[in-house]
Scaffold this active site. Structure first.
Site, PDB file in Angstrom:
ATOM      1  N   THR A  97       0.861  -1.404  -0.052  1.00 28.02           N
ATOM      2  CA  THR A  97       0.073  -0.061   0.129  1.00 28.02           C
ATOM      3  C   THR A  97       0.951   1.400  -0.056  1.00 28.02           C
ATOM      4  O   THR A  97       1.535   1.386   0.920  1.00 28.02           O
ATOM      5  CB  THR A  97      -0.928  -0.022   1.303  1.00 28.02           C
ATOM      6  N   LYS A 172      -7.502   1.280  -3.076  1.00 31.33           N
ATOM      7  CA  LYS A 172      -6.937   0.938  -1.593  1.00 31.33           C
ATOM      8  C   LYS A 172      -7.309   2.092  -0.805  1.00 31.33           C
ATOM      9  O   LYS A 172      -7.489   1.804   0.533  1.00 31.33           O
ATOM     10  CB  LYS A 172      -5.588   0.269  -1.575  1.00 31.33           C
ATOM     11  N   LYS A 240      -0.021   5.142   8.558  1.00 32.17           N
ATOM     12  CA  LYS A 240       0.858   5.479   7.285  1.00 32.17           C
ATOM     13  C   LYS A 240      -0.227   5.516   6.297  1.00 32.17           C
ATOM     14  O   LYS A 240      -0.106   6.477   5.147  1.00 32.17           O
ATOM     15  CB  LYS A 240       1.699   4.309   7.160  1.00 32.17           C
TER      16      LYS A 240
END
Length: 287
Positions: A97, A172, A240
């Protein structure tokens, strides 16, 4: 069966590479910490390599699942990087990701070398990786995705091409935005129920079958009620990911007011010492 390299053997990559080997693919693994690679080859058929370049030499497909933008760039670039070992026509599939920006940059570098590139972040957590039941959202050229899809089926519950390079990462981000809001709502509901003196498990048994139901509710309510969080997707990783979402929102002019708020709630959890706890530990700040 294909000759496949897998770079990054964390809680997701380790079982994903194992599914590839179990399906009969010829797998070579690399991990920055050699002990993880040694543990993998002790459990699965395959071999280990000491650099990304050595791992990817002769591979038809190279899968990566590392930490962040910098980690991905490091594993791809340089004389010992994956791109240096790959032959023209090989395909790089990134499960990390990361930002759509680094995806597009690395995709352009790969194309200049005659390599294919597909961004393919996953959802489903550690359990999904271990059970081979991940949701995979992909970006890239249709022909590159078509080549990758049969290999990705080794650990996918569903796999779809969303659009051009970077589209998988954007999808995502949508996934993480949804999870942030859902987890805050679930945390508030369970904490409310406890304050009201209700049996949370009984309540969830009912409401999970109605409009409020979600994967998070079904799979996390019991451990949340028991105050157990030493598993799953870490708060540090979620922050993150949410940072990527918020930065991208600034770039494209989108508004994410709830996501920004929940990101700060996760910061509270970090300050409480829970950075490595599962994202469901959000409920801790309400107790």
């Amino acid at each position: 069966m294909a000759k496949v390299s897998f770079l990054g053997l964390g809680v997701m990559g380790f079982p994903m590479a194992g599914h590839l080997a179990a399906k009969g693919h010829e797998v070579t693994v690399y991990n920055r910490s050699p002990a993880r690679a040694e543990a993998w080859v002790a459990r699965h058929p395959g071999r280990l390599a000491t650099t990304p370049r050595a791992a990817t030499e002769g591979a038809e497909f190279v899968m990566a699942c590392v930490g962040n933008d910098d980690d991905l760039a490091q594993v791809c670039r340089g004389p010992d990087g994956a791109f240096a070992g790959m032959s023209p026509g090989a395909l790089f599939v990134d499960h990390t990701t990361v930002s759509a920006t680094i995806t597009r940059k690395l995709g352009a570098e790969a194309a200049a070398l005659g390599l294919g590139f597909v961004d393919a972040p996953v959802s489903g957590g550690q359990a999904g990786a271990e059970n081979g039941q991940l949701s995979i959202m992909c970006g890239g050229l249709p022909e590159d995705y078509a080549r990758a899809e049969p290999v990705l089926a080794s650990y996918a519950r569903i796999c779809r091409r969303i659009g051009d390079l970077g589209a998988g990462q954007l999808a995502k981000m949508m996934n993480q935005i949804c999870i942030a809001g859902l987890m805050q709502g679930l945390s508030e509901a369970l904490a409310f129920g406890q304050k009201a003196g209700l049996d949370g498990e009984k309540v969830v048994e009912v409401i999970s079958q109605g409009a409020a139901g979600s994967w998070q509710m079904v799979n996390r309510h019991k451990t949340m009620l028991r105050d157990e969080f030493d598993f799953g997707f870490a708060v540090d990783c979620m922050r993150k990911d949410l940072g990527i979402c918020l930065a991208t929102a600034d770039e494209i002019g989108a508004r994410l007011p709830v996501t920004a708020l929940v990101d700060q709630f996760y910061k509270d959890v970090q300050l409480m010492g829970g950075g490595r706890n599962d994202t469901s530990s959000l409920i801790r700040r309400l107790r």
